[in-house]
Enzyme design. Structure first.
Site, PDB file in Angstrom:
ATOM      1  N   CYS A  45      -5.303   0.853   6.343  1.00  9.61           N
ATOM      2  CA  CYS A  45      -5.444   2.312   6.449  1.00  9.61           C
ATOM      3  C   CYS A  45      -6.685   2.834   5.724  1.00  9.61           C
ATOM      4  CB  CYS A  45      -4.193   3.006   5.912  1.00  9.61           C
ATOM      5  SG  CYS A  45      -4.040   2.960   4.124  1.00  9.61           S
ATOM      6  N   CYS A  96      -7.431  -0.920   1.167  1.00  7.21           N
ATOM      7  CA  CYS A  96      -6.427  -1.422   2.104  1.00  7.21           C
ATOM      8  C   CYS A  96      -7.104  -1.554   3.458  1.00  7.21           C
ATOM      9  CB  CYS A  96      -5.250  -0.447   2.191  1.00  7.21           C
ATOM     10  SG  CYS A  96      -4.114  -0.846   3.525  1.00  7.21           S
ATOM     11  N   CYS A  98       0.856  -1.186   0.000  1.00  2.00           N
ATOM     12  CA  CYS A  98       0.000   0.000   0.000  1.00  2.00           C
ATOM     13  C   CYS A  98       0.894   1.239   0.000  1.00  2.00           C
ATOM     14  CB  CYS A  98      -0.882  -0.027   1.241  1.00  2.00           C
ATOM     15  SG  CYS A  98      -1.874   1.450   1.453  1.00  2.00           S
ATOM     16  N   CYS A 109      -8.383  -4.790 -10.187  1.00  2.48           N
ATOM     17  CA  CYS A 109      -7.976  -3.700 -11.059  1.00  2.48           C
ATOM     18  C   CYS A 109      -7.578  -2.537 -10.151  1.00  2.48           C
ATOM     19  CB  CYS A 109      -9.189  -3.353 -11.934  1.00  2.48           C
ATOM     20  SG  CYS A 109      -8.844  -2.118 -13.165  1.00  2.48           S
TER      21      CYS A 109
END
Ligand SMILES: [Zn+2]
Length: 132
Positions: free
Chosen positions: A100, A97, A48, A120
């Site tokens: 976060c 994510c 991330c 995607c």
């Protein structure tokens, strides 16, 4: 599940580039065929870009022709959160994510085997850590 990284919008705005902020925090989409990673074949781990959580492996990345990095499965299932997104008049599944809350992209049921899924993902949401 509780988000592990809690930051105010102001903090994110300070830490992220304007492009990262608009995609990751405002759920924007980068223009196809423009992102840093859509063609990348470098081996490594995609994390991330906001918090560093491990998200995808280069082994599961494939050429979907969509113009965005595409993967057929997350590296660590618990690090990726999926939620129904009904904006823009479409029913899609948003991918975030789980650490976060950053917006990553969407998952579609038209991917290759073995999962049949296509994650995607915006390049700007990702940070590739090349294999050493
Ligand atoms: Zn994150």
């Amino acid at each position: 599940m509780e988000k592990k990284v809690m930051k105010s919008e102001e903090d994110w705005k300070k830490e992220l580039t304007p492009e990262q902020y608009s995609v990751c925090r405002m759920k924007g989409t980068e223009r196809p065929f423009t992102g840093e990673y859509y063609k990348t074949k470098t081996e490594g781990v995609y994390t991330c870009s906001c918090c560093g959580a491990e998200l995808f492996l280069s082994d599961t990345k494939y050429e979907s022709g969509s113009g965005w990095p595409s993967f057929y499965q997350p590296s660590v299932a618990e690090n990726v959160k999926e939620e129904t997104d009904s904006t823009h008049g479409m029913r899609r599944t948003e991918v975030m994510c789980n650490n976060c809350g950053a917006h990553l992209g969407h998952v579609f049921p038209d991917g290759p085997r073995p999962t049949g899924l296509r994650y995607c993902i915006n390049s700007v949401s990702l940070k590739l850590k090349p294999k050493e």
